[in-house]
Design a protein around this motif. Structure first.
Motif, short mmCIF file in Angstrom:
data_model
loop_
_atom_site.label_atom_id
_atom_site.label_comp_id
_atom_site.label_asym_id
_atom_site.label_seq_id
_atom_site.Cartn_x
_atom_site.Cartn_y
_atom_site.Cartn_z
N LEU A 38 0.82 -1.20 0.00
CA LEU A 38 0.00 0.00 0.00
C LEU A 38 0.86 1.26 0.00
O LEU A 38 0.55 2.23 -0.70
N VAL A 39 1.95 1.26 0.77
CA VAL A 39 2.81 2.44 0.86
C VAL A 39 3.50 2.73 -0.48
O VAL A 39 3.40 3.84 -1.01
N PRO A 40 4.22 1.77 -1.09
CA PRO A 40 4.82 2.07 -2.40
C PRO A 40 3.77 2.34 -3.48
O PRO A 40 4.03 3.10 -4.42
N PHE A 41 2.59 1.73 -3.35
CA PHE A 41 1.52 1.96 -4.32
C PHE A 41 1.09 3.43 -4.29
O PHE A 41 0.96 4.07 -5.34
N SER A 42 0.89 3.96 -3.10
CA SER A 42 0.49 5.37 -2.97
C SER A 42 1.63 6.31 -3.34
O SER A 42 1.41 7.37 -3.93
#
Length: 304
Positions: A38-42
């Protein structure tokens, strides 16, 4: 307190237990998605609208709007070409892989001498696609062998496709169908090398079909052809949807455009443009997935 009692009562029911075990099985994926994806996606979404430059205080992120997306479509012509080629390959290869996998699974489900060996042969390309073998393919010797095989086999495939095309056109087959089938002949290595997992999934689904259904169909006088269309295909139709989704995602990760996106980011250090390219490709694949699942889900048969 009443809420806890209601929760405990619901978990004691069969539906509640199914929900609980479903959440337990999903928990590892949910935790991995939140903490590792979720963090690298955002961040990639933020980078796609930004210009990223190294500075004395670290990385400087400047908002530039849709400039990276415009550059990806207008300036970097290689991205447009490779993305269209990758999407076209996915649209062409996915039906061929699904049909080939189902056909092989039906054959491998029959009883014959050496059946286990034959199953391992068709799953061998999955093993050969591992990291060790891929590293071996980068050596000069293996590259030279592959180039020689491509040169010799390419001529043979071209002659075979031309002969097949001529025969089908004389038989009155539609020209578009002929071009699609002759293209499948030229893609045979690619189709076989990407069908191992799909064959196993179809094979597992076919083996769960009750033999009594086939016995009844024989008593009623049904042929093997009729049994396939009336029993086998409807019973494995949910697995067709699963395999279509898996094949699209697998083709998505294998496409050459992913190498271009990584090269722009990690070789040219243009992470903003690389992120914009990744999001464009991601959204196009999501559109293909939505169209494919929506179309196939209408034809799926679920035995209640």
């Amino acid at each position: 307190m009443n809420l806890l009692k209601q929760l405990g009562a619901s978990l004691r029911t069969y539906e509640g237990q199914k929900t609980l075990w479903g959440m337990i099985f999903l928990a590892p994926w949910l935790l991995g998605f939140v903490f590792f994806f979720l963090v690298p996606f955002s961040m990639s979404l933020q980078y796609s609208f930004s210009n990223i430059e190294p500075g004395t205080d670290g990385i400087n992120i400047t908002f530039v709007g849709f400039a990276n997306f415009i550059e990806a479509f207008t300036v970097n012509t290689n991205f447009n070409r490779q993305m269209l080629e990758s999407i076209l390959n996915i649209v062409i290869n996915v039906p061929l892989i699904i049909i080939f996998s189902l056909f092989l699974a039906v054959i491998l489900n029959q009883k014959f001498f050496g059946r286990s060996f034959a199953r391992s042969i068709f799953f061998l390309p999955v093993i050969l696609a591992s990291g060790v073998i891929l590293n071996l393919e980068s050596t000069s010797l293996v590259q030279e062998i592959n180039q020689q095989n491509a040169a010799n086999g390419g001529l043979a495939n071209a002659l075979g496709s031309f002969e097949l095309q001529r025969i089908m056109l004389r038989a009155g087959v539609n020209e578009y169908i002929v071009l699609y089938l002759t293209g499948a002949v030229e893609r045979i290595y690619e189709i076989v090398s990407q069908s191992g997992v799909q064959i196993l999934i179809f094979l597992a689904g076919i083996q769960t079909i009750s033999p009594q259904l086939y016995e009844v169909s024989k008593i009623e006088g049904a042929t093997g052809y009729e049994a396939f269309w009336k029993i086998t295909l409807p019973m494995v139709s949910p697995l067709i949807l699963v395999n279509v989704v898996y094949t699209i995602i697998d083709s998505f990760s294998r496409a050459p455009v992913t190498d271009l996106i990584m090269s722009v980011g990690f070789d040219n250090f243009n992470f903003g443009l690389s992120s914009a390219m990744a999001w464009i490709y991601f959204l196009s694949i999501m559109l293909i997935l939505l169209l494919g699942t929506y179309t196939i889900s209408k034809k799926v048969f679920y035995q209640e």
